[in-house]
Design a protein around this motif. Structure first.
Motif, PDB file in Angstrom:
ATOM      1  N   ARG A 243       0.822  -1.223   0.000  1.00  0.00           N
ATOM      2  CA  ARG A 243       0.000   0.000   0.000  1.00  0.00           C
ATOM      3  C   ARG A 243       0.849   1.262   0.000  1.00  0.00           C
ATOM      4  NH1 ARG A 243      -4.326   1.244   4.907  1.00  0.00           N
ATOM      5  NH2 ARG A 243      -4.864   3.404   4.354  1.00  0.00           N
ATOM      6  N   TYR A 244       1.913   1.287   0.793  1.00  0.00           N
ATOM      7  CA  TYR A 244       2.701   2.507   0.954  1.00  0.00           C
ATOM      8  C   TYR A 244       4.034   2.500   0.199  1.00  0.00           C
ATOM      9  CZ  TYR A 244      -0.565   3.384   4.795  1.00  0.00           C
ATOM     10  OH  TYR A 244      -1.698   3.598   5.540  1.00  0.00           O
ATOM     11  N   PHE A 245       4.518   1.332  -0.163  1.00  0.00           N
ATOM     12  CA  PHE A 245       5.835   1.235  -0.804  1.00  0.00           C
ATOM     13  C   PHE A 245       5.774   0.367  -2.061  1.00  0.00           C
ATOM     14  CE2 PHE A 245       6.403   1.844   3.763  1.00  0.00           C
ATOM     15  CZ  PHE A 245       7.214   2.969   3.792  1.00  0.00           C
ATOM     16  N   ARG A 246       4.711   0.536  -2.813  1.00  0.00           N
ATOM     17  CA  ARG A 246       4.517  -0.269  -4.027  1.00  0.00           C
ATOM     18  C   ARG A 246       5.662  -0.055  -5.018  1.00  0.00           C
ATOM     19  NH1 ARG A 246      -0.503  -2.380  -5.765  1.00  0.00           N
ATOM     20  NH2 ARG A 246      -0.379  -3.303  -7.843  1.00  0.00           N
ATOM     21  N   ASP A 247       6.217   1.174  -5.018  1.00  0.00           N
ATOM     22  CA  ASP A 247       7.308   1.473  -5.950  1.00  0.00           C
ATOM     23  C   ASP A 247       8.528   0.587  -5.681  1.00  0.00           C
ATOM     24  OD1 ASP A 247       7.532   2.828  -3.480  1.00  0.00           O
ATOM     25  OD2 ASP A 247       9.014   4.191  -4.302  1.00  0.00           O
ATOM     26  N   GLU A 248       8.740   0.198  -4.417  1.00  0.00           N
ATOM     27  CA  GLU A 248       9.869  -0.679  -4.119  1.00  0.00           C
ATOM     28  C   GLU A 248       9.627  -2.084  -4.673  1.00  0.00           C
ATOM     29  OE1 GLU A 248      11.821  -0.723  -0.394  1.00  0.00           O
ATOM     30  OE2 GLU A 248      11.390   1.390   0.054  1.00  0.00           O
ATOM     31  N   TYR A 249       8.403  -2.555  -4.567  1.00  0.00           N
ATOM     32  CA  TYR A 249       8.070  -3.853  -5.163  1.00  0.00           C
ATOM     33  C   TYR A 249       8.288  -3.822  -6.671  1.00  0.00           C
ATOM     34  CZ  TYR A 249       5.881  -5.820  -0.936  1.00  0.00           C
ATOM     35  OH  TYR A 249       5.651  -6.338   0.315  1.00  0.00           O
ATOM     36  N   GLU A 250       7.834  -2.731  -7.295  1.00  0.00           N
ATOM     37  CA  GLU A 250       7.966  -2.619  -8.759  1.00  0.00           C
ATOM     38  C   GLU A 250       9.426  -2.533  -9.180  1.00  0.00           C
ATOM     39  OE1 GLU A 250       5.515   0.756  -9.519  1.00  0.00           O
ATOM     40  OE2 GLU A 250       3.655  -0.431  -9.640  1.00  0.00           O
ATOM     41  N   ALA A 251      10.256  -1.831  -8.380  1.00  0.00           N
ATOM     42  CA  ALA A 251      11.684  -1.754  -8.706  1.00  0.00           C
ATOM     43  C   ALA A 251      12.329  -3.136  -8.644  1.00  0.00           C
ATOM     44  CB  ALA A 251      12.385  -0.803  -7.746  1.00  0.00           C
ATOM     45  N   HIS A 252      11.946  -3.938  -7.678  1.00  0.00           N
ATOM     46  CA  HIS A 252      12.488  -5.297  -7.558  1.00  0.00           C
ATOM     47  C   HIS A 252      12.076  -6.161  -8.750  1.00  0.00           C
ATOM     48  CE1 HIS A 252      13.292  -4.192  -3.390  1.00  0.00           C
ATOM     49  NE2 HIS A 252      13.896  -5.350  -3.189  1.00  0.00           N
ATOM     50  N   ILE A 253      10.813  -5.993  -9.151  1.00  0.00           N
ATOM     51  CA  ILE A 253      10.273  -6.869 -10.199  1.00  0.00           C
ATOM     52  C   ILE A 253      10.663  -6.393 -11.595  1.00  0.00           C
ATOM     53  CG2 ILE A 253       8.135  -7.693 -11.256  1.00  0.00           C
ATOM     54  CD1 ILE A 253       6.869  -7.533  -8.419  1.00  0.00           C
ATOM     55  N   LYS A 254      10.454  -5.122 -11.883  1.00  0.00           N
ATOM     56  CA  LYS A 254      10.658  -4.615 -13.242  1.00  0.00           C
ATOM     57  C   LYS A 254      12.106  -4.251 -13.547  1.00  0.00           C
ATOM     58  CE  LYS A 254       5.956  -2.734 -13.406  1.00  0.00           C
ATOM     59  NZ  LYS A 254       5.121  -1.500 -13.531  1.00  0.00           N
ATOM     60  N   GLU A 255      12.790  -3.679 -12.540  1.00  0.00           N
ATOM     61  CA  GLU A 255      14.163  -3.212 -12.777  1.00  0.00           C
ATOM     62  C   GLU A 255      15.216  -4.133 -12.182  1.00  0.00           C
ATOM     63  OE1 GLU A 255      14.523   0.877 -11.477  1.00  0.00           O
ATOM     64  OE2 GLU A 255      12.378   1.206 -11.816  1.00  0.00           O
ATOM     65  N   LYS A 256      14.768  -5.168 -11.461  1.00  0.00           N
ATOM     66  CA  LYS A 256      15.689  -6.084 -10.768  1.00  0.00           C
ATOM     67  C   LYS A 256      16.660  -5.277  -9.898  1.00  0.00           C
ATOM     68  CE  LYS A 256      13.662  -9.289 -13.100  1.00  0.00           C
ATOM     69  NZ  LYS A 256      12.555 -10.012 -12.451  1.00  0.00           N
ATOM     70  N   ARG A 257      16.069  -4.337  -9.138  1.00  0.00           N
ATOM     71  CA  ARG A 257      16.868  -3.429  -8.334  1.00  0.00           C
ATOM     72  C   ARG A 257      16.227  -3.250  -6.953  1.00  0.00           C
ATOM     73  NH1 ARG A 257      16.461   2.071  -7.365  1.00  0.00           N
ATOM     74  NH2 ARG A 257      14.634   2.199  -8.746  1.00  0.00           N
ATOM     75  N   CYS A 258      17.078  -3.267  -5.921  1.00  0.00           N
ATOM     76  CA  CYS A 258      16.600  -2.996  -4.557  1.00  0.00           C
ATOM     77  C   CYS A 258      16.992  -1.568  -4.215  1.00  0.00           C
ATOM     78  CB  CYS A 258      17.229  -3.974  -3.561  1.00  0.00           C
ATOM     79  SG  CYS A 258      16.796  -3.612  -1.832  1.00  0.00           S
ATOM     80  N   PRO A 259      16.036  -0.635  -4.165  1.00  0.00           N
ATOM     81  CA  PRO A 259      16.358   0.775  -3.918  1.00  0.00           C
ATOM     82  C   PRO A 259      17.137   1.008  -2.624  1.00  0.00           C
ATOM     83  CG  PRO A 259      14.090   0.564  -4.667  1.00  0.00           C
ATOM     84  CD  PRO A 259      14.590  -0.831  -4.412  1.00  0.00           C
TER      85      PRO A 259
END
Length: 597
Positions: free
Chosen positions: A516-532
């Motif tokens: 809910r609050y950090f969806r962008d981190e999930y997307e970075a892991h999945i789409k960019e293969k990156r852990c912010p």
């Protein structure tokens, strides 16, 4: 009665004991005896004062001087300077700028200014192994009032009027629970204390039992009188040896003085309390699983209704409250429901104890009025985030709670506001996270815990949390795929709707709140293969920046796998296949030439 000119209070709670307070106390006793001060100065062991980060803690009265991180070797100086010469040892004070004039009470210290200690009123200020010290602080006075001046229904009405809600879970009104048990048919009824504190990072109940065990015994007796019970059980974790020891001492002392057992205070009221030790199963924090364990059966929850108030321990009407809930009862009886209801907010009365930990300067135990904001707890009481890092989120409610982001820092802490934010009050764990924490990894951590602790009785919890964990593991390993977030949400909602007990129903909360609050981190892991946050090892890559590398070779020396090579005074390179991502080179390079992406 002996009169002392000074009292030295040494914290002997679990935190300070682990830091060496036993040695500090022995050093004080020996030094005071050596100097012939035994008849003038008394050394007292206490429970937790709250500022665990700065232990071992020592309070000296009547000055009220608060010494922190005291070591046995500091004791001769404190005795010589403070107790003999009357001079404060400023280097050991809570903060050096505090003067003797300001240190008259705990409320003069920054950490305590916004706190209000009700459940913790005696913790750190009395010897929990001496019943006379509890009695001297109005102990058992509430029990006497109830047995001699109030009818059982009047006691229940007073608790209802106070607005006290359960401090160990969803916040069910305590008075209503007592009323249901009082109305239930049956000559045999039971009072149970849930001291099975299983949340990672939580130590509220433990600290109350270690610092003020008689407050819980007195409250359980009051509850027994109110509902018509003559027997109580405290279900406490065997991993709490200090709490167990002090409970045993307190029970024996109360029995010896006629405050527990037969014909209490000569009123004809009979009530006794027994201990049951839990073996550490998280699910036994759920009330029906706890009751099964007390009965000697496997700790598994059962469907409700019937609720324990009607069919609980051995099929008899039973009330179950946690330690903190009980600790409030004597004060409510003595000072009145209106007094308690005047503290807090409209729907969340009184105070709440939190165990604050994680990325925060003042880790420890705090008790605040309901309605205090997260910002006040984290920055004003907790002292902010270490090393100048940015606050990212706070997890409340343990594995059953959720992660609350920085945008909600000014949210008042209440039952309803926490629920609306996707978290819960729970027993009171509060884990603070900074910019270096990966929220996907945090969700995986808590789900790993609940999945491992699942009793396995119902498929939604046993299988559903396992499937969710597998997805999170794929995402943090760089193998996430489109649709994983939606799949996690669907699984979470199904588990919440169909799991047998409250623990299974709330297990998905950390995942749902972080999405809910950090969806962008999930997307970075999945789409960019990156852990912010740079926390998930599988998604981290190290490389040498040629323009900064001096070719000193220090990184080569600390690399455990020989992944770094290069000529002296020439830029080096890292072999990614050999690199195990241990971070040693990053930490060791004095020129900042190692990049972590």
């Amino acid at each position: 009665m002996e009169i002392y000119r000074a009292h030295v209070l040494v914290c002997k709670g679990t935190g300070c004991t682990a830091s060496g307070s036993e040695n500090v106390m022995e050093a004080f006793q020996k030094e005071i005896e050596k100097r012939g001060l035994s008849k003038e100065v008394r050394v007292v062991q206490t429970g937790c004062l709250g500022l665990c980060e700065l232990g071992p803690n020592v309070l000296i009265y009547p000055e009220g001087s608060y010494y922190c991180r005291v070591k046995a070797e500091d004791v001769p100086e404190i005795v010589e300077e403070h107790l003999v010469k009357g001079r404060i040892v400023e280097r050991l004070l809570y903060k050096e700028h505090l003067t003797e004039e300001r240190l008259r009470s705990l409320t003069d210290i920054d950490f305590y200014k916004k706190q209000k200690r009700i459940a913790l009123r005696n913790c750190g200020l009395i010897n929990p192994e001496v019943i006379e010290e509890y009695i001297a602080n109005d102990g058992y006075k509430a029990l006497a009032k109830v047995l001699t001046q109030m009818k059982p229904q009047e006691v229940i009405d007073e608790i209802k009027k106070s607005g006290l809600r359960g401090r160990g879970g969803g916040g069910f009104p305590t008075g209503n629970k007592w009323q249901f048990a009082a109305n239930a048919k049956g000559d045999i009824k039971y009072v149970v204390c849930n001291a099975d504190e299983g949340d990672p990072g939580a130590f509220m109940d433990r600290s109350v039992l270690e610092g003020d065990p008689h407050s819980v015994l007195e409250a359980m007796e009051i509850a027994g009188y109110a509902i018509g019970a003559q027997e109580g059980y405290i279900y406490v974790r065997a991993e709490y040896p200090i709490a167990v020891k002090r409970l045993e001492i307190a029970i024996n002392q109360a029995r010896e003085r006629g405050l527990l057992g037969k014909n209490i205070l000569g009123t004809g009221f009979n009530f006794d309390i027994f201990l049951r030790l839990g073996s550490g199963a998280f699910v036994c924090g759920e009330e029906t699983a706890l009751l099964a364990s007390v009965e000697g059966r496997r700790g598994e929850p059962r469907p409700r209704p019937p609720f324990p108030a009607n069919e609980g321990l051995w099929g008899k009407p039973t009330i179950i409250n946690n330690v903190e809930t009980y600790a409030n009862i004597p004060e409510i009886i003595l000072k009145g429901a209106d007094w308690f209801a005047s503290i807090g907010t409209e729907r969340s009365k009184g105070t709440k104890v939190f165990a604050v930990g994680g990325k925060i300067n003042n880790t420890g135990l705090v008790e605040i009025p309901m309605g205090t904001t997260l910002r006040e707890v984290i920055y004003e009481i907790g002292g902010g985030i270490p090393n100048g890092k940015k606050f990212k989120a706070v997890q409340t409610g343990g594995p059953s709670g959720g992660c609350i982001p920085a945008s909600l820092l000014d949210m008042p802490i209440e039952y309803d506001t926490l629920t609306q934010a996707g978290s819960m009050m729970g027993s009171g764990g509060m884990i603070v996270m900074d910019e270096d924490n990966c929220m996907v990894d945090i969700a995986k951590f808590f789900l790993t815990f609940t999945q491992d602790e699942s009793c396995g009785k119902c498929p939604p919890c046993r299988i559903g949390t396992k499937r969710m964990l597998e997805i999170l593991e794929r995402i943090t390993n760089g193998e996430g795929k489109e649709g994983d977030i939606e799949l996690l949400e669907n699984l979470a909602k199904s588990i919440k709707a169909s799991a047998l007990c409250g623990l299974g129903q709330t297990a998905p909360n950390p995942v749902l709140s972080t999405i809910r609050y950090f969806r962008d981190e999930y997307e970075a892991h999945i789409k960019e293969k990156r852990c912010p946050a740079g926390a998930c090892k599988a998604l981290i890559h190290y490389e040498v920046m040629a323009d900064k590398c001096r070719g000193c070779g220090l990184c080569v020396k600390v690399c455990p796998t020989g992944a770094i090579s290069g000529e002296r005074k020439q830029p080096h390179v890292i072999d990614r296949e050999k690199c195990i991502k241990c971070n040693s080179c990053f930490d060791r390079c004095p020129f900042g030439a190692i990049a972590r992406a």
